[in-house]
Design a protein around this motif. Sequence first.
Motif, mmCIF file in Angstrom:
data_model
loop_
_atom_site.group_PDB
_atom_site.id
_atom_site.type_symbol
_atom_site.label_atom_id
_atom_site.label_comp_id
_atom_site.label_asym_id
_atom_site.label_seq_id
_atom_site.Cartn_x
_atom_site.Cartn_y
_atom_site.Cartn_z
ATOM 1 N N ASP A 156 28.524 45.159 39.491
ATOM 2 C CA ASP A 156 29.743 45.443 40.132
ATOM 3 C C ASP A 156 30.702 44.198 39.809
ATOM 4 O O ASP A 156 31.884 44.459 40.236
ATOM 5 N N PHE A 157 30.193 43.319 39.579
ATOM 6 C CA PHE A 157 31.110 41.931 39.358
ATOM 7 C C PHE A 157 31.055 41.594 37.566
ATOM 8 O O PHE A 157 30.090 41.920 37.095
ATOM 9 N N TYR A 158 32.217 41.701 37.035
ATOM 10 C CA TYR A 158 32.182 41.311 35.628
ATOM 11 C C TYR A 158 33.636 40.457 35.252
ATOM 12 O O TYR A 158 34.418 40.215 36.176
ATOM 13 N N GLU A 159 33.411 39.652 34.202
ATOM 14 C CA GLU A 159 34.745 38.886 34.141
ATOM 15 C C GLU A 159 35.359 39.493 32.645
ATOM 16 O O GLU A 159 34.767 40.206 31.803
ATOM 17 N N LYS A 160 36.796 39.408 32.769
ATOM 18 C CA LYS A 160 37.660 39.910 31.742
ATOM 19 C C LYS A 160 39.084 39.033 31.696
ATOM 20 O O LYS A 160 39.380 38.789 33.019
ATOM 21 N N SER A 161 39.720 39.103 30.745
ATOM 22 C CA SER A 161 41.312 38.740 30.804
ATOM 23 C C SER A 161 41.995 40.019 31.389
ATOM 24 O O SER A 161 41.791 41.035 30.852
ATOM 25 N N TYR A 162 43.152 39.552 31.899
ATOM 26 C CA TYR A 162 43.804 40.388 32.654
ATOM 27 C C TYR A 162 45.395 40.002 32.574
ATOM 28 O O TYR A 162 45.548 38.738 32.572
ATOM 29 N N GLU A 163 46.204 41.032 32.487
ATOM 30 C CA GLU A 163 47.543 40.610 32.533
ATOM 31 C C GLU A 163 48.204 41.722 33.289
ATOM 32 O O GLU A 163 47.969 42.972 33.228
ATOM 33 N N GLY A 164 49.225 41.358 34.065
ATOM 34 C CA GLY A 164 50.170 42.083 34.893
ATOM 35 C C GLY A 164 50.960 41.416 35.530
ATOM 36 O O GLY A 164 51.074 40.433 35.821
ATOM 37 N N TRP A 165 51.836 42.437 36.442
ATOM 38 C CA TRP A 165 52.737 41.842 37.294
ATOM 39 C C TRP A 165 52.091 41.627 38.734
ATOM 40 O O TRP A 165 51.446 42.543 39.256
ATOM 41 N N TYR A 166 52.296 40.262 39.089
ATOM 42 C CA TYR A 166 51.837 39.961 40.394
ATOM 43 C C TYR A 166 52.657 39.629 41.362
ATOM 44 O O TYR A 166 53.864 39.066 41.273
ATOM 45 N N CYS A 167 52.441 40.209 42.563
ATOM 46 C CA CYS A 167 53.401 39.826 43.868
ATOM 47 C C CYS A 167 52.996 38.856 44.516
ATOM 48 O O CYS A 167 51.605 39.094 45.211
#
Length: 513
Positions: free
Chosen positions: A117-128
């Motif tokens: 249920d947990f994993y690591e990955k790179s992420y990008e996006g708009w953060y509020c």
Amino acid sequence: MARFYLTTAIDYANGDPHHGHAFEKIGADAIARYHRMRGDDVHFLIGMDEHGQKVAQAASDRGIPPQEFVDEIAEKFVAMWRRLDISHDQFIRTTDAAHRKGVRALIKRIYDNNPDDFYEKSYEGWYCVGCELFKRDNEIVAGRCVDHPTRELEWTEERNWFFRLTKYADFLQRLIEERREFLQPETRRNEIRSLLEQGLEDISISRARLSWAIPFPLQSADPAAAEQGTWVWFDALPNYLTATGYPDAGYRERWPAQLHVVGKDITRLHAVVWPAMLQAAELPLPERVWAHGFVLLGGERFSKSSGVRLDLNEAIDRYGADALRYYLLREVPFDADGSFSWERFEERYNSELANALGNLASRTIAMVEKYRGGVVPDAPPGDVDVADAADYAAYHAAMDGSRGYLLHEALKSVWATVARGNEYVDRQAPWKLAKDPAKAGELEQVLASLVRQLARHAVHLAPFMPRKAQELWSSLGAPGLVSEFRFSGVESLRPDGWKVVRGATLFPKEQPA
């Protein structure tokens, strides 16, 4: 004795308490007080959400450590809830050591039971930063978050831990469809059903370079990876569980909660993310989530970020804490949005509290004093008692959860009986009956009926206006505390022999100096 564990959303430590905070706490407090008067074993939890990037930025702007900053904010909230007579049994802070321990234990439990249920990955996006959430395209208008239009969204790129929320889509679909009472009111349930139909995404649950957070307890596979802080909502939502003492022995004595009271803007977190977390941890789900609407001012929601503000202390100073408690829960539906205005506050206070209830109490007590030496006569129940019973049945249906939590409808039912009492006085004209000795029995019937009715008013208004209800109860000569009276005793309530006491005006019309 039925157990009733009730919670509210914990308030984010980035500003002073406002009417939106107060609406939720007062509403939940009325529910808690109601269940105590039913004889239930109530535990009422509120608290503060104190971690996250937004808090760290605000503390930095002040030039003080984050802990000092949240300590100041917490003191303001505690003082306000004391002033509004919020009867919570526990005040939790996410900076508490026991909470930090519980969050890390919960994450470890999820990992032990369901490591994928947990994993690591790179992420990008708009953060509020205002929401502490990555935003989807449909949550962005003109380049800004729909809930925080004054804040700039931040394009964020980093390697984080993710929670496999998509794995629980079918489980959540069944939950919403098969347990209709789990999420209410129906409008909120329909929103979540629609969200699930659109499809879920896995969620980022840690943040790199975030020091003001609970350290994420799992070890990265990359030895060069930056230390991760736990995402603020993966920290905040478990407060309902950690408040029970989890993971220490005994937490099951209180968990699961019977009711979470939250605002409609965080329904998704409580009806999707939170149950998925608990399912992953193989822990029981809360029985119900009630998502109330917003208190609006000029059509806008109270919010620090939007600049829509109104001084809560000023509102209390106007007519007192009980009057504000009454106004908010009478004026704003607990299943929808509603508006605050000074004009409506004054109108409700004068017409309903001062003229209707206050005048009924004043006239009744004065007549008992004048015509019977202050002693309530003995007379059997009459037509008023029978008619009131139907309204109080509606009151309980609006308060006990069987139809949801429609607090405004409960107050409407009480005020139907207040109107009936005033009509009864005018129709029976006890001042005329008093002039004819042959009608002494009729007079005693009228006076006893009115005192009985006022005693019922005190009992049923105690969850909403605890101080004024006690004042009314005491002025009627009733024994003890009205909050310790049980609804089961209303039908057999007999005030004969009580000695009325004329005190200060229950709801004075003039504003305090």
